[in-house]
Design a protein around this motif. Sequence first.
Motif, PDB file in Angstrom:
ATOM      1  N   GLY A  68      -5.312   7.700 -14.369  1.00  0.00           N
ATOM      2  CA  GLY A  68      -5.687   6.910 -13.419  1.00  0.00           C
ATOM      3  C   GLY A  68      -4.860   5.642 -14.931  1.00  0.00           C
ATOM      4  O   GLY A  68      -4.761   4.496 -14.075  1.00  0.00           O
TER       5      GLY A  68
ATOM      6  N   ASN B 265       0.650  -0.884   0.326  1.00  0.00           N
ATOM      7  CA  ASN B 265      -0.251   0.406   0.132  1.00  0.00           C
ATOM      8  C   ASN B 265       0.960   1.158   0.039  1.00  0.00           C
ATOM      9  O   ASN B 265       0.041   2.223  -0.190  1.00  0.00           O
ATOM     10  CB  ASN B 265      -0.962   0.041   1.497  1.00  0.00           C
ATOM     11  CG  ASN B 265      -2.325   1.156   1.963  1.00  0.00           C
ATOM     12  OD1 ASN B 265      -2.667   1.461   0.128  1.00  0.00           O
ATOM     13  ND2 ASN B 265      -1.894   2.258   2.081  1.00  0.00           N
TER      14      ASN B 265
ATOM     15  N   MET C 154      -8.206   1.586  -7.819  1.00  0.00           N
ATOM     16  CA  MET C 154      -8.197   3.059  -7.442  1.00  0.00           C
ATOM     17  C   MET C 154      -7.795   4.363  -8.923  1.00  0.00           C
ATOM     18  O   MET C 154      -8.050   5.001  -9.843  1.00  0.00           O
ATOM     19  CB  MET C 154      -6.584   3.248  -6.896  1.00  0.00           C
ATOM     20  CG  MET C 154      -7.410   2.431  -5.327  1.00  0.00           C
ATOM     21  SD  MET C 154      -8.350   3.730  -4.653  1.00  0.00           S
ATOM     22  CE  MET C 154      -8.398   5.321  -4.719  1.00  0.00           C
TER      23      MET C 154
ATOM     24  N   ASP D  84      -1.396   7.863  -5.882  1.00  0.00           N
ATOM     25  CA  ASP D  84      -2.312   8.601  -5.532  1.00  0.00           C
ATOM     26  C   ASP D  84      -2.177  10.318  -4.637  1.00  0.00           C
ATOM     27  O   ASP D  84      -2.565  10.749  -5.070  1.00  0.00           O
ATOM     28  CB  ASP D  84      -2.958   8.469  -3.527  1.00  0.00           C
ATOM     29  CG  ASP D  84      -3.694   6.506  -3.541  1.00  0.00           C
ATOM     30  OD1 ASP D  84      -3.765   5.976  -4.697  1.00  0.00           O
ATOM     31  OD2 ASP D  84      -4.180   6.297  -2.526  1.00  0.00           O
TER      32      ASP D  84
ATOM     33  N   TYR E  94      -3.741  12.866  -7.113  1.00  0.00           N
ATOM     34  CA  TYR E  94      -4.408  13.750  -6.377  1.00  0.00           C
ATOM     35  C   TYR E  94      -3.997  15.113  -6.814  1.00  0.00           C
ATOM     36  O   TYR E  94      -4.864  16.252  -6.600  1.00  0.00           O
ATOM     37  CB  TYR E  94      -4.741  13.480  -5.397  1.00  0.00           C
ATOM     38  CG  TYR E  94      -5.789  12.307  -4.336  1.00  0.00           C
ATOM     39  CD1 TYR E  94      -6.108  11.548  -5.795  1.00  0.00           C
ATOM     40  CD2 TYR E  94      -4.818  11.946  -3.658  1.00  0.00           C
ATOM     41  CE1 TYR E  94      -6.929  10.676  -5.234  1.00  0.00           C
ATOM     42  CE2 TYR E  94      -6.095  10.311  -3.071  1.00  0.00           C
ATOM     43  CZ  TYR E  94      -6.641   9.935  -4.077  1.00  0.00           C
ATOM     44  OH  TYR E  94      -7.594   9.304  -3.839  1.00  0.00           O
TER      45      TYR E  94
ATOM     46  N   TYR F 146     -13.270   3.881  -2.002  1.00  0.00           N
ATOM     47  CA  TYR F 146     -13.522   4.898  -1.892  1.00  0.00           C
ATOM     48  C   TYR F 146     -13.973   5.397  -3.412  1.00  0.00           C
ATOM     49  O   TYR F 146     -14.761   7.196  -3.292  1.00  0.00           O
ATOM     50  CB  TYR F 146     -12.091   5.129  -2.688  1.00  0.00           C
ATOM     51  CG  TYR F 146     -11.284   5.092  -1.951  1.00  0.00           C
ATOM     52  CD1 TYR F 146     -10.700   6.327  -1.092  1.00  0.00           C
ATOM     53  CD2 TYR F 146     -10.653   3.790  -1.959  1.00  0.00           C
ATOM     54  CE1 TYR F 146      -9.757   6.091  -0.366  1.00  0.00           C
ATOM     55  CE2 TYR F 146      -8.371   3.954  -0.897  1.00  0.00           C
ATOM     56  CZ  TYR F 146      -8.463   4.776  -0.052  1.00  0.00           C
ATOM     57  OH  TYR F 146      -8.128   4.887   1.078  1.00  0.00           O
TER      58      TYR F 146
ATOM     59  N   TYR G 263     -10.631  -1.111  -1.070  1.00  0.00           N
ATOM     60  CA  TYR G 263     -10.364   0.020  -2.593  1.00  0.00           C
ATOM     61  C   TYR G 263     -11.459   0.543  -2.208  1.00  0.00           C
ATOM     62  O   TYR G 263     -11.622   1.457  -3.101  1.00  0.00           O
ATOM     63  CB  TYR G 263      -9.457  -0.087  -3.035  1.00  0.00           C
ATOM     64  CG  TYR G 263      -7.709  -0.615  -2.488  1.00  0.00           C
ATOM     65  CD1 TYR G 263      -7.815  -0.335  -1.343  1.00  0.00           C
ATOM     66  CD2 TYR G 263      -7.537  -1.661  -2.255  1.00  0.00           C
ATOM     67  CE1 TYR G 263      -6.603  -0.261  -0.812  1.00  0.00           C
ATOM     68  CE2 TYR G 263      -5.531  -2.050  -1.330  1.00  0.00           C
ATOM     69  CZ  TYR G 263      -5.583  -1.149  -0.936  1.00  0.00           C
ATOM     70  OH  TYR G 263      -4.527  -1.294  -0.010  1.00  0.00           O
TER      71      TYR G 263
ATOM     72  N   SER H 278     -11.326   5.174 -10.535  1.00  0.00           N
ATOM     73  CA  SER H 278     -11.965   5.632  -9.279  1.00  0.00           C
ATOM     74  C   SER H 278     -11.128   7.281  -9.674  1.00  0.00           C
ATOM     75  O   SER H 278     -12.093   8.153  -8.882  1.00  0.00           O
ATOM     76  CB  SER H 278     -11.255   5.407  -7.977  1.00  0.00           C
ATOM     77  OG  SER H 278     -11.938   3.439  -8.158  1.00  0.00           O
ATOM     78  N   TYR H 279     -10.042   7.332  -9.222  1.00  0.00           N
ATOM     79  CA  TYR H 279      -9.841   8.934  -9.540  1.00  0.00           C
ATOM     80  C   TYR H 279      -9.887  10.082 -10.233  1.00  0.00           C
ATOM     81  O   TYR H 279     -10.866  10.904  -9.533  1.00  0.00           O
ATOM     82  CB  TYR H 279      -8.266   8.871 -10.236  1.00  0.00           C
ATOM     83  CG  TYR H 279      -6.885   7.902  -9.527  1.00  0.00           C
ATOM     84  CD1 TYR H 279      -6.808   8.161  -7.647  1.00  0.00           C
ATOM     85  CD2 TYR H 279      -6.049   7.376  -9.691  1.00  0.00           C
ATOM     86  CE1 TYR H 279      -5.976   7.172  -6.986  1.00  0.00           C
ATOM     87  CE2 TYR H 279      -5.035   6.889  -9.091  1.00  0.00           C
ATOM     88  CZ  TYR H 279      -5.034   6.875  -7.524  1.00  0.00           C
ATOM     89  OH  TYR H 279      -4.013   5.866  -7.284  1.00  0.00           O
TER      90      TYR H 279
ATOM     91  N   ARG I 207      -4.328  -2.343  -5.415  1.00  0.00           N
ATOM     92  CA  ARG I 207      -4.539  -1.059  -5.006  1.00  0.00           C
ATOM     93  C   ARG I 207      -4.738  -0.414  -6.073  1.00  0.00           C
ATOM     94  O   ARG I 207      -5.779   0.646  -6.873  1.00  0.00           O
ATOM     95  CB  ARG I 207      -3.546  -0.950  -4.188  1.00  0.00           C
ATOM     96  CG  ARG I 207      -4.899   1.381  -3.713  1.00  0.00           C
ATOM     97  CD  ARG I 207      -3.063   2.093  -3.157  1.00  0.00           C
ATOM     98  NE  ARG I 207      -4.122   3.689  -2.376  1.00  0.00           N
ATOM     99  CZ  ARG I 207      -4.409   3.800  -1.456  1.00  0.00           C
ATOM    100  NH1 ARG I 207      -4.499   2.934  -0.588  1.00  0.00           N
ATOM    101  NH2 ARG I 207      -4.743   4.945  -1.230  1.00  0.00           N
TER     102      ARG I 207
ATOM    103  N   SER J  57     -13.444  11.023  -8.138  1.00  0.00           N
ATOM    104  CA  SER J  57     -13.472  12.013  -6.879  1.00  0.00           C
ATOM    105  C   SER J  57     -13.497  13.638  -6.868  1.00  0.00           C
ATOM    106  O   SER J  57     -13.389  14.686  -6.654  1.00  0.00           O
ATOM    107  CB  SER J  57     -12.121  12.434  -5.871  1.00  0.00           C
ATOM    108  OG  SER J  57     -10.691  11.918  -7.404  1.00  0.00           O
TER     109      SER J  57
END
Length: 433
Positions: free
Chosen positions: A319, A263, A350, A270, A274, A409, A406, A353-354, A346, A357
């Motif tokens: 992503g 992780n 993810m 991330d 982000y 999220y 995960y 998914s980014y 992960r 957000s």
Amino acid sequence: MKSKIAPSTSERLPWQILLFSLPLMASNVLQVLFNMADIAVIGRFAGSLSMAAVGSTATAVTLFTGILIGVGGGINALVARYYGARDRQELQRTVHSSAIICLICGILLLIFGFFGSRPLLRLLNTKPELLDKATLYMQIYFCGMPALALYNFGNAVYSAIGNTKKPLYYLLFSGIVNVVLNLVFVIVCDLDVAGVALASIISQYLSAIFLTAALLRSREAYGLSPKLLRLHRKNCREILTLGIPAGLQNAINSFDTVMVAGNSAAANADGLVYDVMAAFYTACSSFIGLNYGAGRRREIRRSYLICLGYSFGVGAILGFSLVAFGPAFLTLFTTDAAVIEAGMKRLTIMGFSYCVSAFMDNAIAACRGLGKSLVPMIIVISGSCIFRIIWVLTVFAWFKTIPSLYLVYIFSWSITAAFENWYFFRCYRKLPA
């Protein structure tokens, strides 16, 4: 006071936002790359146990540095608003009150982090074999909190008035120093996690000193003057109201050492994604704050939609790229096949998914630009914290798999985004035409 990011009613607004965001993006990427260098050096030259120890502090460090980031976001929105309104007195009061508040926050976090690191890590179920190294890392790292607080303050002020390049230059220099010191402290001096932490705080103090000195030299309304440093009640209330941090991270520390290390390596993705997207959130808050202060209602909505488009697009591109090139990315931090496999669990989820957000964080930034923070905070706590706890106690408790953890999220982001956008447009419709 002529604004450097004065909003335009022409079609140039997308270009203005992009030009404003690029130096911010570069600053954020550099910061992530320098942090990656920390993990890469510790992972390759000190081993997976040390990397896992540093990684196990991520939840606590993110939680408390989030206080400084939240305060910085409030400062950015307020400075932009008063700069756009050409209100010199309120601008000066906000800047000088902010400097004191940030320094106080940094000192309080230093004290708490130094003396409370071990109890906090135990509370987060940090593995016994990681506890000593994780505690040492946190105690040293938190000594840099006053510097991080002042840097966030200076960066917020300069971003609000449109000068996103100056913080970038200072960050570049201090980041290079950080990388060099990492190599010296870990490889040459064999200081292990302590070396990485020392390199970080030295670079943080360098960037804070440079940026604060620049504000002290400035003769503009947003510059710092020692004789004007005092707390103004109204401005403090505004800063703290907008600066209340809004999130908690889920604790990955409940897994074994290999999964924590995996992780830690994957979580660097991330930060990369982000922070690139965050450049557009800062732009959203700054442009909306400036337009709100200047009374340009139409440009508020346009700024929001443009920033949303940029942040969603960047999140999707980065992503999907991480999903495609994930194993190669993870080898930057470790050569352990088990850790890489854990990290890919992960990254695979993810990576898709980014971009979701963006709908949540952009709406939060837009509300902050309008001076609204309390309701967005409550929504975030409900959607991104309480919902995640419920998810862990139900869905994750049932399946007990990493993917089931995960997936929380994308579901929590979607629910939170729906309510955040509803609230933003509700506030927008109430603005005078």
